[in-house]
Design a protein around this motif. Structure first.
Motif, PDB file in Angstrom:
ATOM      1  N   LEU A 218       0.842  -1.194   0.000  1.00  0.00           N
ATOM      2  CA  LEU A 218       0.000   0.000   0.000  1.00  0.00           C
ATOM      3  C   LEU A 218       0.875   1.242   0.000  1.00  0.00           C
ATOM      4  CD1 LEU A 218      -2.793  -0.991   2.557  1.00  0.00           C
ATOM      5  CD2 LEU A 218      -3.049  -0.733   0.072  1.00  0.00           C
ATOM      6  N   ALA A 219       0.431   2.265  -0.699  1.00  0.00           N
ATOM      7  CA  ALA A 219       1.226   3.478  -0.863  1.00  0.00           C
ATOM      8  C   ALA A 219       0.895   4.511   0.209  1.00  0.00           C
ATOM      9  CB  ALA A 219       0.976   4.078  -2.243  1.00  0.00           C
ATOM     10  N   HIS A 220       1.857   5.389   0.455  1.00  0.00           N
ATOM     11  CA  HIS A 220       1.641   6.543   1.331  1.00  0.00           C
ATOM     12  C   HIS A 220       2.337   7.746   0.708  1.00  0.00           C
ATOM     13  CE1 HIS A 220       5.773   6.559   3.036  1.00  0.00           C
ATOM     14  NE2 HIS A 220       5.711   5.256   2.835  1.00  0.00           N
ATOM     15  N   TYR A 221       2.017   8.911   1.214  1.00  0.00           N
ATOM     16  CA  TYR A 221       2.625  10.134   0.692  1.00  0.00           C
ATOM     17  C   TYR A 221       4.019  10.326   1.278  1.00  0.00           C
ATOM     18  CZ  TYR A 221      -1.802  11.245  -1.474  1.00  0.00           C
ATOM     19  OH  TYR A 221      -2.920  11.211  -2.270  1.00  0.00           O
ATOM     20  N   TRP A 222       4.845  11.040   0.510  1.00  0.00           N
ATOM     21  CA  TRP A 222       6.273  11.142   0.843  1.00  0.00           C
ATOM     22  C   TRP A 222       6.827  12.379   0.171  1.00  0.00           C
ATOM     23  CZ3 TRP A 222       9.319   8.827   4.250  1.00  0.00           C
ATOM     24  CH2 TRP A 222      10.709   8.838   4.080  1.00  0.00           C
ATOM     25  N   ASP A 223       8.000  12.799   0.580  1.00  0.00           N
ATOM     26  CA  ASP A 223       8.757  13.847  -0.088  1.00  0.00           C
ATOM     27  C   ASP A 223      10.220  13.502   0.077  1.00  0.00           C
ATOM     28  OD1 ASP A 223      10.268  16.455  -0.426  1.00  0.00           O
ATOM     29  OD2 ASP A 223       8.245  17.196  -0.804  1.00  0.00           O
ATOM     30  N   GLU A 224      10.997  13.724  -0.975  1.00  0.00           N
ATOM     31  CA  GLU A 224      12.406  13.351  -0.928  1.00  0.00           C
ATOM     32  C   GLU A 224      13.220  14.239   0.005  1.00  0.00           C
ATOM     33  OE1 GLU A 224      13.878  10.612  -2.252  1.00  0.00           O
ATOM     34  OE2 GLU A 224      11.777  10.138  -2.584  1.00  0.00           O
ATOM     35  N   GLU A 225      12.697  15.381   0.383  1.00  0.00           N
ATOM     36  CA  GLU A 225      13.477  16.325   1.182  1.00  0.00           C
ATOM     37  C   GLU A 225      12.901  16.477   2.586  1.00  0.00           C
ATOM     38  OE1 GLU A 225      14.132  19.963  -0.947  1.00  0.00           O
ATOM     39  OE2 GLU A 225      14.803  18.921  -2.750  1.00  0.00           O
ATOM     40  N   GLU A 226      13.755  16.872   3.519  1.00  0.00           N
ATOM     41  CA  GLU A 226      13.344  17.060   4.913  1.00  0.00           C
ATOM     42  C   GLU A 226      13.801  18.432   5.412  1.00  0.00           C
ATOM     43  OE1 GLU A 226      14.944  13.690   6.962  1.00  0.00           O
ATOM     44  OE2 GLU A 226      17.012  14.420   6.845  1.00  0.00           O
ATOM     45  N   THR A 227      13.495  19.434   4.605  1.00  0.00           N
ATOM     46  CA  THR A 227      13.796  20.825   4.928  1.00  0.00           C
ATOM     47  C   THR A 227      12.490  21.614   4.885  1.00  0.00           C
ATOM     48  OG1 THR A 227      14.261  21.241   2.588  1.00  0.00           O
ATOM     49  CG2 THR A 227      16.147  20.723   4.002  1.00  0.00           C
ATOM     50  N   PRO A 228      12.474  22.830   5.399  1.00  0.00           N
ATOM     51  CA  PRO A 228      11.233  23.615   5.350  1.00  0.00           C
ATOM     52  C   PRO A 228      10.762  23.807   3.908  1.00  0.00           C
ATOM     53  CG  PRO A 228      12.839  24.664   6.797  1.00  0.00           C
ATOM     54  CD  PRO A 228      13.561  23.561   6.092  1.00  0.00           C
ATOM     55  N   ARG A 229       9.459  23.865   3.735  1.00  0.00           N
ATOM     56  CA  ARG A 229       8.914  24.140   2.401  1.00  0.00           C
ATOM     57  C   ARG A 229       9.316  25.557   1.980  1.00  0.00           C
ATOM     58  NH1 ARG A 229       2.944  24.118   3.519  1.00  0.00           N
ATOM     59  NH2 ARG A 229       3.740  24.721   5.561  1.00  0.00           N
ATOM     60  N   PRO A 230       9.948  25.720   0.832  1.00  0.00           N
ATOM     61  CA  PRO A 230      10.391  27.056   0.417  1.00  0.00           C
ATOM     62  C   PRO A 230       9.247  28.058   0.278  1.00  0.00           C
ATOM     63  CG  PRO A 230      11.560  25.392  -0.818  1.00  0.00           C
ATOM     64  CD  PRO A 230      10.502  24.676  -0.053  1.00  0.00           C
ATOM     65  N   GLU A 231       8.066  27.592  -0.082  1.00  0.00           N
ATOM     66  CA  GLU A 231       6.943  28.499  -0.248  1.00  0.00           C
ATOM     67  C   GLU A 231       6.334  28.942   1.078  1.00  0.00           C
ATOM     68  OE1 GLU A 231       4.967  24.375  -0.491  1.00  0.00           O
ATOM     69  OE2 GLU A 231       6.955  25.295  -0.698  1.00  0.00           O
ATOM     70  N   MET A 232       6.668  28.234   2.169  1.00  0.00           N
ATOM     71  CA  MET A 232       6.159  28.584   3.497  1.00  0.00           C
ATOM     72  C   MET A 232       7.279  28.472   4.527  1.00  0.00           C
ATOM     73  SD  MET A 232       3.041  29.452   3.017  1.00  0.00           S
ATOM     74  CE  MET A 232       2.520  29.585   4.721  1.00  0.00           C
ATOM     75  N   LEU A 233       8.469  28.910   4.138  1.00  0.00           N
ATOM     76  CA  LEU A 233       9.651  28.682   4.962  1.00  0.00           C
ATOM     77  C   LEU A 233       9.528  29.317   6.336  1.00  0.00           C
ATOM     78  CD1 LEU A 233      13.278  28.518   3.883  1.00  0.00           C
ATOM     79  CD2 LEU A 233      12.722  30.121   5.703  1.00  0.00           C
ATOM     80  N   GLY A 234       9.074  30.540   6.402  1.00  0.00           N
ATOM     81  CA  GLY A 234       8.961  31.210   7.690  1.00  0.00           C
ATOM     82  C   GLY A 234       8.024  30.494   8.630  1.00  0.00           C
ATOM     83  N   ALA A 235       6.868  30.078   8.117  1.00  0.00           N
ATOM     84  CA  ALA A 235       5.887  29.366   8.940  1.00  0.00           C
ATOM     85  C   ALA A 235       6.436  28.026   9.412  1.00  0.00           C
ATOM     86  CB  ALA A 235       4.603  29.163   8.147  1.00  0.00           C
ATOM     87  N   GLU A 244      10.909  18.389  18.749  1.00  0.00           N
ATOM     88  CA  GLU A 244      12.273  17.926  19.014  1.00  0.00           C
ATOM     89  C   GLU A 244      12.967  17.431  17.751  1.00  0.00           C
ATOM     90  OE1 GLU A 244      12.118  14.989  22.042  1.00  0.00           O
ATOM     91  OE2 GLU A 244      11.465  16.383  23.622  1.00  0.00           O
ATOM     92  N   ALA A 245      12.212  17.080  16.715  1.00  0.00           N
ATOM     93  CA  ALA A 245      12.794  16.523  15.490  1.00  0.00           C
ATOM     94  C   ALA A 245      12.324  17.340  14.287  1.00  0.00           C
ATOM     95  CB  ALA A 245      12.407  15.055  15.343  1.00  0.00           C
ATOM     96  N   PRO A 246      12.931  18.484  14.028  1.00  0.00           N
ATOM     97  CA  PRO A 246      12.482  19.338  12.926  1.00  0.00           C
ATOM     98  C   PRO A 246      12.505  18.656  11.563  1.00  0.00           C
ATOM     99  CG  PRO A 246      13.946  20.552  14.389  1.00  0.00           C
ATOM    100  CD  PRO A 246      14.012  19.115  14.814  1.00  0.00           C
ATOM    101  N   ALA A 247      13.532  17.832  11.300  1.00  0.00           N
ATOM    102  CA  ALA A 247      13.625  17.197   9.982  1.00  0.00           C
ATOM    103  C   ALA A 247      12.407  16.321   9.716  1.00  0.00           C
ATOM    104  CB  ALA A 247      14.908  16.385   9.873  1.00  0.00           C
ATOM    105  N   ALA A 248      11.987  15.559  10.713  1.00  0.00           N
ATOM    106  CA  ALA A 248      10.800  14.707  10.557  1.00  0.00           C
ATOM    107  C   ALA A 248       9.557  15.559  10.347  1.00  0.00           C
ATOM    108  CB  ALA A 248      10.640  13.804  11.773  1.00  0.00           C
ATOM    109  N   LEU A 249       9.456  16.660  11.077  1.00  0.00           N
ATOM    110  CA  LEU A 249       8.330  17.570  10.893  1.00  0.00           C
ATOM    111  C   LEU A 249       8.289  18.087   9.465  1.00  0.00           C
ATOM    112  CD1 LEU A 249       6.015  19.453  11.911  1.00  0.00           C
ATOM    113  CD2 LEU A 249       7.824  21.121  12.447  1.00  0.00           C
ATOM    114  N   PHE A 250       9.428  18.543   8.961  1.00  0.00           N
ATOM    115  CA  PHE A 250       9.464  19.114   7.620  1.00  0.00           C
ATOM    116  C   PHE A 250       9.057  18.076   6.571  1.00  0.00           C
ATOM    117  CE2 PHE A 250      13.022  22.005   9.363  1.00  0.00           C
ATOM    118  CZ  PHE A 250      12.090  22.905   9.858  1.00  0.00           C
ATOM    119  N   ARG A 251       9.543  16.844   6.699  1.00  0.00           N
ATOM    120  CA  ARG A 251       9.169  15.822   5.717  1.00  0.00           C
ATOM    121  C   ARG A 251       7.669  15.536   5.784  1.00  0.00           C
ATOM    122  NH1 ARG A 251      12.307  12.389   2.902  1.00  0.00           N
ATOM    123  NH2 ARG A 251      14.001  12.203   4.416  1.00  0.00           N
ATOM    124  N   ASN A 252       7.118  15.514   6.977  1.00  0.00           N
ATOM    125  CA  ASN A 252       5.690  15.244   7.108  1.00  0.00           C
ATOM    126  C   ASN A 252       4.840  16.401   6.587  1.00  0.00           C
ATOM    127  OD1 ASN A 252       4.869  12.577   8.493  1.00  0.00           O
ATOM    128  ND2 ASN A 252       6.690  13.221   9.640  1.00  0.00           N
TER     129      ASN A 252
END
Length: 485
Positions: A218-235, A244-252
């Motif tokens: 079964l498939a799930h959503y994903w993104d290859e990067e774990e950095t802030p979204r450039p279009e909403m970087l400040g937010a 505690e885990a910003p990288a995981a937050l950014f990927r999610n």
């Protein structure tokens, strides 16, 4: 292609965190007036002297994205369908010339934009826009969509979320194969259309089968990067201060954006806290229903190769069984997402649970019970609720969205629930009509609990335009009585 978040380094961050721009997408979409290295060097030189007036610096080195549809005005003499007939040409853009100083991904054929802040083509928006274009006999823009998408799949392996370089690391709900089939049926040349796009459809399907995107079939959503979204970087940076885990937050956050439901309590452990997003840990019932349809279409399209056709049919059958068995709540009588790490059903009641009906995955009994569940829990005065939770996120109550209305109506009809489907159609079209009479606009989402009020929530103001609302309205309005509305 320019990645402004990379090329501009700390300047990009400083612009986003300055507080001068209410919408970070305006920064990510801006056209640079010279080479990014020169602009960055000028910024560093200015900083070495003292504080920099970022608004003035931006004005000297950047140009905001142009929005040609801003000049469009509703003719008060026109009804909704006349208005939409005039609006489509305003939302169709000429092919792009490559631009080294812009994040825009150039396309070689004309393309349809969404409208408002979205001045580029978006993937799943295009599917619902194409419904209206086909319904009104505008085949050429649909053909251009398909060719642009197929070219992009062949060059980068998938269709991006939207045609900006900062959106390349993710896709969106994969409707490409459905678009191909719709176009082939509309033009009466299905088999030759299948033959033309089969390689691109297969390539996109493989993208969603990658190990990081598929677990236990079964498939799930994903993104290859774990950095802030450039279009909403400040937010995103601000939100990261709470975890505690910003990288995981950014990927999610990125995976939630790939779903198209950005954002919804559907993805959150705590419906009131976006920082609890765990979209990569969810098997979405809608994504897997769409992939079932893709595999079914691939089986049809590969009919000249019986072995290949059988393999796609077997893949579709296996996915259908997993959806029917693993995403069905027999106590409630409805389909739900499933949490991967816990291997348990989600408790979030969402309109995504009707995708198995649209796809033809559900049994008749499951469809019957789903129709009853939706009638009792999600049907609202103005249409279908996205969820039954009011979280402040835009893909939650009280909002309704055109794609989900259309999917629900088709799914209910497929299993003989015509009365409920027609009731939902009537409620939705009446809501669109009400807002059009009040504002002269079609908007991206609607308040279906209180249809006369504006929808809200999310990360940016309500947008008008609006591609998928236009397409769904035309398709539903014109399907039986072309001159009725």
């Amino acid at each position: 292609m320019l990645r402004p978040e990379i090329a501009l380094e700390e300047l990009f961050v400083d612009l986003h965190t300055s507080g001068h721009w209410a919408d970070g997408k305006a920064i990510a979409d801006s056209v640079l007036l010279s080479d990014p290295a020169e602009i960055l060097a000028a910024y560093r030189e200015a900083k070495a002297v003292g504080p920099v007036d970022l608004s003035a610096f931006y004005d000297a080195h950047f140009r905001p994205v142009r929005t040609p549809d801003e000049s469009f005005r509703t003719d008060p003499r026109h009804g909704p369908l006349e208005h939409l007939a005039r609006l489509w040409p305003v939302l169709i853009r000429a092919p792009d010339r490559p631009d080294a100083f812009s994040s825009r991904i150039s396309l070689t054929r004309p393309y349809v934009v969404v409208g408002g802040r979205f001045q580029e083509s978006y993937y799943w928006d295009s599917y619902f826009s194409h419904l209206g274009l086909l319904r009104t006999g505008q085949f050429a823009p649909v053909r251009d969509m398909l060719d642009n998408f197929a070219d992009t799949i062949r060059s980068v392996g998938h269709i991006p979320n939207g045609f900006r370089t900062y959106l390349l690391s993710r896709s969106q709900p994969p409707f490409f194969a459905s678009m191909v089939r719709d176009y082939g049926r509309a033009t009466g040349d299905l088999q030759s259309v299948y033959a033309e796009y089969l390689d691109a459809m297969r390539m996109e399907h493989r993208f969603f089968l990658q190990p990081q995107r598929t677990v236990n079939g079964l498939a799930h959503y994903w993104d290859e990067e774990e950095t802030p979204r450039p279009e909403m970087l400040g937010a995103d940076l601000e939100l990261a201060e709470r975890v505690e885990a910003p990288a995981a937050l950014f990927r999610n956050l990125r995976a939630g954006a790939e779903s198209g439901w950005d954002f919804s309590s559907r993805w959150l452990s705590d419906p009131s806290e976006l920082a609890t997003i765990h979209a990569t840990d969810i098997w979405p019932v809608d994504l897997n229903s769409i992939l079932f349809v893709t595999e079914t279409i691939l089986s049809e399209a590969a009919s000249d190769d019986p072995d290949l056709s059988r393999r796609y049919r077997a893949a579709a059958d296996a996915r259908a069984e997993k959806i029917r068995a693993g995403m069905w709540d027999d106590e409630k009588g409805y389909f739900f997402d499933r949490r991967i790490s816990r291997d348990t059903l989600s408790d979030r009641n969402t309109a995504a649970g009707l995708f198995p009906l649209w796809a033809g995955v559900a049994t008749q009994s499951q469809a019957d019970r789903s129709a009853d569940w939706v009638r009792r829990t999600l049907l609202a005065p103005g249409g279908l609720l996205t969820t039954d939770i009011e979280s402040g996120e835009q893909w939650d109550s009280p909002n309704g969205w055109a794609p989900l209305q259309w999917i629900a109506i088709q799914g209910l009809r497929r299993y003989g629930h015509d009365a409920l489907a027609d009731d939902l159609k009537r409620r939705w079209l009446n809501t669109c009509d009400l807002i059009f009479r009040k504002t002269g606009k079609f908007v991206e989402k609607y308040n279906v609990l209180s249809p006369g009020d504006a929808a809200g929530g999310g990360e940016y103001p309500l947008q008008d335009g609006f591609g998928w609302t236009n397409g769904v309205y035309q398709d539903l309005s014109l399907e039986e009585t072309p001159a009725a509305r």
